[in-house]
Write a protein that holds these residues in place. Sequence first.
Motif, PDB file in Angstrom:
ATOM      1  N   ASP A  69       0.835  -1.200   0.000  1.00  0.00           N
ATOM      2  CA  ASP A  69       0.000   0.000   0.000  1.00  0.00           C
ATOM      3  C   ASP A  69       0.870   1.250   0.000  1.00  0.00           C
ATOM      4  OD1 ASP A  69      -2.263  -1.655   0.190  1.00  0.00           O
ATOM      5  OD2 ASP A  69      -2.070  -1.732   2.372  1.00  0.00           O
ATOM      6  N   ARG A  70       1.961   1.160   0.725  1.00  0.00           N
ATOM      7  CA  ARG A  70       2.977   2.223   0.707  1.00  0.00           C
ATOM      8  C   ARG A  70       4.280   1.625   1.200  1.00  0.00           C
ATOM      9  NH1 ARG A  70       4.959   4.453   5.335  1.00  0.00           N
ATOM     10  NH2 ARG A  70       3.777   4.214   7.285  1.00  0.00           N
ATOM     11  N   LEU A  71       5.380   2.331   0.939  1.00  0.00           N
ATOM     12  CA  LEU A  71       6.690   1.883   1.375  1.00  0.00           C
ATOM     13  C   LEU A  71       7.022   2.497   2.736  1.00  0.00           C
ATOM     14  CD1 LEU A  71       8.646   2.186  -1.981  1.00  0.00           C
ATOM     15  CD2 LEU A  71       8.267   0.072  -0.697  1.00  0.00           C
ATOM     16  N   PRO A  72       7.356   1.684   3.729  1.00  0.00           N
ATOM     17  CA  PRO A  72       7.838   2.244   4.992  1.00  0.00           C
ATOM     18  C   PRO A  72       9.149   2.993   4.771  1.00  0.00           C
ATOM     19  CG  PRO A  72       7.268  -0.083   5.202  1.00  0.00           C
ATOM     20  CD  PRO A  72       7.279   0.230   3.739  1.00  0.00           C
ATOM     21  N   LEU A 191      14.391   4.012 -11.860  1.00  0.00           N
ATOM     22  CA  LEU A 191      14.164   3.635 -10.468  1.00  0.00           C
ATOM     23  C   LEU A 191      13.962   4.866  -9.582  1.00  0.00           C
ATOM     24  CD1 LEU A 191      16.833   0.802 -10.181  1.00  0.00           C
ATOM     25  CD2 LEU A 191      14.337   0.501 -10.164  1.00  0.00           C
ATOM     26  N   GLU A 192      14.689   5.941  -9.865  1.00  0.00           N
ATOM     27  CA  GLU A 192      14.523   7.160  -9.083  1.00  0.00           C
ATOM     28  C   GLU A 192      13.130   7.755  -9.256  1.00  0.00           C
ATOM     29  OE1 GLU A 192      18.642   9.428  -8.335  1.00  0.00           O
ATOM     30  OE2 GLU A 192      17.930   9.518 -10.409  1.00  0.00           O
ATOM     31  N   ALA A 193      12.518   7.541 -10.407  1.00  0.00           N
ATOM     32  CA  ALA A 193      11.231   8.171 -10.712  1.00  0.00           C
ATOM     33  C   ALA A 193      10.028   7.335 -10.297  1.00  0.00           C
ATOM     34  CB  ALA A 193      11.152   8.462 -12.216  1.00  0.00           C
ATOM     35  N   HIS A 194      10.252   6.115  -9.789  1.00  0.00           N
ATOM     36  CA  HIS A 194       9.145   5.216  -9.474  1.00  0.00           C
ATOM     37  C   HIS A 194       9.290   4.640  -8.068  1.00  0.00           C
ATOM     38  CE1 HIS A 194       9.200   5.356 -13.895  1.00  0.00           C
ATOM     39  NE2 HIS A 194       7.922   5.022 -13.850  1.00  0.00           N
ATOM     40  N   VAL A 220       5.977  -3.401 -19.568  1.00  0.00           N
ATOM     41  CA  VAL A 220       4.872  -3.928 -20.371  1.00  0.00           C
ATOM     42  C   VAL A 220       3.591  -3.138 -20.202  1.00  0.00           C
ATOM     43  CG1 VAL A 220       5.805  -6.262 -20.449  1.00  0.00           C
ATOM     44  CG2 VAL A 220       4.287  -5.616 -18.575  1.00  0.00           C
ATOM     45  N   ALA A 221       3.534  -2.250 -19.238  1.00  0.00           N
ATOM     46  CA  ALA A 221       2.374  -1.377 -19.087  1.00  0.00           C
ATOM     47  C   ALA A 221       2.851  -0.057 -18.517  1.00  0.00           C
ATOM     48  CB  ALA A 221       1.326  -2.004 -18.165  1.00  0.00           C
ATOM     49  N   ASP A 222       2.555   1.011 -19.207  1.00  0.00           N
ATOM     50  CA  ASP A 222       3.022   2.331 -18.800  1.00  0.00           C
ATOM     51  C   ASP A 222       1.868   3.301 -18.999  1.00  0.00           C
ATOM     52  OD1 ASP A 222       4.560   4.412 -18.024  1.00  0.00           O
ATOM     53  OD2 ASP A 222       6.153   4.088 -19.486  1.00  0.00           O
ATOM     54  N   GLY A 223       1.016   3.382 -17.974  1.00  0.00           N
ATOM     55  CA  GLY A 223      -0.227   4.126 -18.101  1.00  0.00           C
ATOM     56  C   GLY A 223      -0.104   5.574 -17.666  1.00  0.00           C
ATOM     57  N   PRO A 224      -1.237   6.196 -17.314  1.00  0.00           N
ATOM     58  CA  PRO A 224      -1.224   7.577 -16.831  1.00  0.00           C
ATOM     59  C   PRO A 224      -0.364   7.726 -15.591  1.00  0.00           C
ATOM     60  CG  PRO A 224      -3.461   6.828 -17.300  1.00  0.00           C
ATOM     61  CD  PRO A 224      -2.582   5.624 -17.385  1.00  0.00           C
ATOM     62  N   LYS A 225      -0.113   8.958 -15.191  1.00  0.00           N
ATOM     63  CA  LYS A 225       0.845   9.240 -14.124  1.00  0.00           C
ATOM     64  C   LYS A 225       0.571   8.458 -12.849  1.00  0.00           C
ATOM     65  CE  LYS A 225       2.950  12.953 -11.449  1.00  0.00           C
ATOM     66  NZ  LYS A 225       3.075  14.407 -11.240  1.00  0.00           N
ATOM     67  N   HIS A 226      -0.698   8.312 -12.455  1.00  0.00           N
ATOM     68  CA  HIS A 226      -1.005   7.673 -11.175  1.00  0.00           C
ATOM     69  C   HIS A 226      -1.415   6.207 -11.334  1.00  0.00           C
ATOM     70  CE1 HIS A 226      -0.553  11.492  -9.189  1.00  0.00           C
ATOM     71  NE2 HIS A 226      -1.407  12.043 -10.012  1.00  0.00           N
ATOM     72  N   ALA A 227      -1.346   5.666 -12.544  1.00  0.00           N
ATOM     73  CA  ALA A 227      -1.682   4.253 -12.756  1.00  0.00           C
ATOM     74  C   ALA A 227      -0.441   3.394 -12.486  1.00  0.00           C
ATOM     75  CB  ALA A 227      -2.169   4.040 -14.190  1.00  0.00           C
ATOM     76  N   ALA A 245      14.866 -17.464 -12.884  1.00  0.00           N
ATOM     77  CA  ALA A 245      13.728 -16.857 -12.192  1.00  0.00           C
ATOM     78  C   ALA A 245      12.986 -15.942 -13.156  1.00  0.00           C
ATOM     79  CB  ALA A 245      14.184 -16.074 -10.968  1.00  0.00           C
ATOM     80  N   ARG A 246      11.683 -15.813 -12.916  1.00  0.00           N
ATOM     81  CA  ARG A 246      10.846 -14.855 -13.631  1.00  0.00           C
ATOM     82  C   ARG A 246      10.157 -13.983 -12.589  1.00  0.00           C
ATOM     83  NH1 ARG A 246       9.165 -19.653 -15.085  1.00  0.00           N
ATOM     84  NH2 ARG A 246       7.039 -19.244 -14.380  1.00  0.00           N
ATOM     85  N   ALA A 247      10.005 -12.718 -12.900  1.00  0.00           N
ATOM     86  CA  ALA A 247       9.398 -11.826 -11.926  1.00  0.00           C
ATOM     87  C   ALA A 247       8.614 -10.732 -12.630  1.00  0.00           C
ATOM     88  CB  ALA A 247      10.464 -11.198 -11.021  1.00  0.00           C
ATOM     89  N   GLU A 248       7.678 -10.172 -11.896  1.00  0.00           N
ATOM     90  CA  GLU A 248       6.992  -8.969 -12.338  1.00  0.00           C
ATOM     91  C   GLU A 248       6.959  -8.005 -11.169  1.00  0.00           C
ATOM     92  OE1 GLU A 248       2.503  -7.717 -13.043  1.00  0.00           O
ATOM     93  OE2 GLU A 248       3.196  -9.054 -14.643  1.00  0.00           O
ATOM     94  N   THR A 249       7.320  -6.760 -11.421  1.00  0.00           N
ATOM     95  CA  THR A 249       7.225  -5.731 -10.403  1.00  0.00           C
ATOM     96  C   THR A 249       6.194  -4.695 -10.817  1.00  0.00           C
ATOM     97  OG1 THR A 249       9.149  -4.647 -11.434  1.00  0.00           O
ATOM     98  CG2 THR A 249       9.549  -5.994  -9.461  1.00  0.00           C
ATOM     99  N   GLN A 250       5.529  -4.116  -9.811  1.00  0.00           N
ATOM    100  CA  GLN A 250       4.547  -3.055 -10.047  1.00  0.00           C
ATOM    101  C   GLN A 250       5.054  -1.778  -9.394  1.00  0.00           C
ATOM    102  OE1 GLN A 250       3.102  -6.059  -8.354  1.00  0.00           O
ATOM    103  NE2 GLN A 250       3.199  -6.936 -10.410  1.00  0.00           N
ATOM    104  N   TRP A 251       4.783  -0.643 -10.049  1.00  0.00           N
ATOM    105  CA  TRP A 251       5.372   0.625  -9.622  1.00  0.00           C
ATOM    106  C   TRP A 251       4.359   1.766  -9.755  1.00  0.00           C
ATOM    107  CZ3 TRP A 251      10.593   0.340  -8.204  1.00  0.00           C
ATOM    108  CH2 TRP A 251      11.249  -0.841  -8.571  1.00  0.00           C
ATOM    109  N   ALA A 252       4.560   2.784  -8.938  1.00  0.00           N
ATOM    110  CA  ALA A 252       3.829   4.043  -9.085  1.00  0.00           C
ATOM    111  C   ALA A 252       4.846   5.141  -9.366  1.00  0.00           C
ATOM    112  CB  ALA A 252       3.059   4.365  -7.808  1.00  0.00           C
ATOM    113  N   VAL A 253       4.427   6.135 -10.149  1.00  0.00           N
ATOM    114  CA  VAL A 253       5.304   7.270 -10.412  1.00  0.00           C
ATOM    115  C   VAL A 253       5.388   8.134  -9.156  1.00  0.00           C
ATOM    116  CG1 VAL A 253       5.609   9.363 -11.801  1.00  0.00           C
ATOM    117  CG2 VAL A 253       4.722   7.266 -12.861  1.00  0.00           C
ATOM    118  N   ARG A 254       6.593   8.536  -8.800  1.00  0.00           N
ATOM    119  CA  ARG A 254       6.771   9.372  -7.613  1.00  0.00           C
ATOM    120  C   ARG A 254       6.249  10.785  -7.866  1.00  0.00           C
ATOM    121  NH1 ARG A 254       9.798   7.162  -3.615  1.00  0.00           N
ATOM    122  NH2 ARG A 254      10.995   5.297  -4.154  1.00  0.00           N
TER     123      ARG A 254
END
Length: 254
Positions: A69-72, A191-194, A220-227, A245-254
């Motif tokens: 939900d958020r990063l400590p 990485l700095e921006a997300h 693989v998905a780069d949506g609107p600023k807050h998506a 290994a295979r992985a998927e990471t999810q990110w929000a724009v800072r």
Amino acid sequence: MNTPVSAYTAHAPLQPRDATLHGTLSLPALCAHLQDAAGTHAEQLGVAQTDLLQHNQSWVLARLQVELDRLPTWRDTLTIETWPSGLSGPFAQREFLFRVDAEAVGRATSTWIVFDQTRRRPARPPRALYELTLPDRPPALSADIPEVEVPAQADYTRRFRVRFHDLDLNRHVNNARYVAWALETLPIGWLEAHAARGLTLHFTSETTANTPVAATATVVADGPKHAPHRVVHHLYHADDDTTLARAETQWAVR
């Protein structure tokens, strides 16, 4: 007679070494704290890594899914609640909830296997696990851990070589190192921006000392600023292309 199991709660004061340059908890550090909490609880249940090593066996993480939900921040104390949630063939499931103070900040579900160190293959979980009465509570994440499909084309590629200090008691690469390699494939500016919001991770092959590793990352998905943004990662043996290994990471724009 079966033994009732209660959830175990760990309190981890976060240190600067756990943080990214933004001062927030990094995904590799979070994975290490989850592993520590799981290991301590397994010790209390009589199925710790040290117990298994007496039989040339060890715990190996096979799958992991994390939602944030958020990063400590590094000044927070991360409270991790964990409990075993099921057995299916060679697989053992474990759940995690994590909080800062009373605020829920994330959750995770994981799948582990017992690994026979002599035969280098999965083994039947120890009898002690079958003698436990698991907590009657819903899993931390309701859905099964999804598969990760690797795209044919990659946006970024890097190469690594397994070093001595990448190895754990099993003499193969610790899961947190895989996560670090996956993230380090992305440019520093990206990485700095997300900010991380989730992780799905599947391990398929072990990696030992001096192995050459190639890692790719594809947005693989780069949506609107807050998506949420999704990035697929593929780690494989650089000489024979065996998937590690295979992985998927999810990110929000800072």
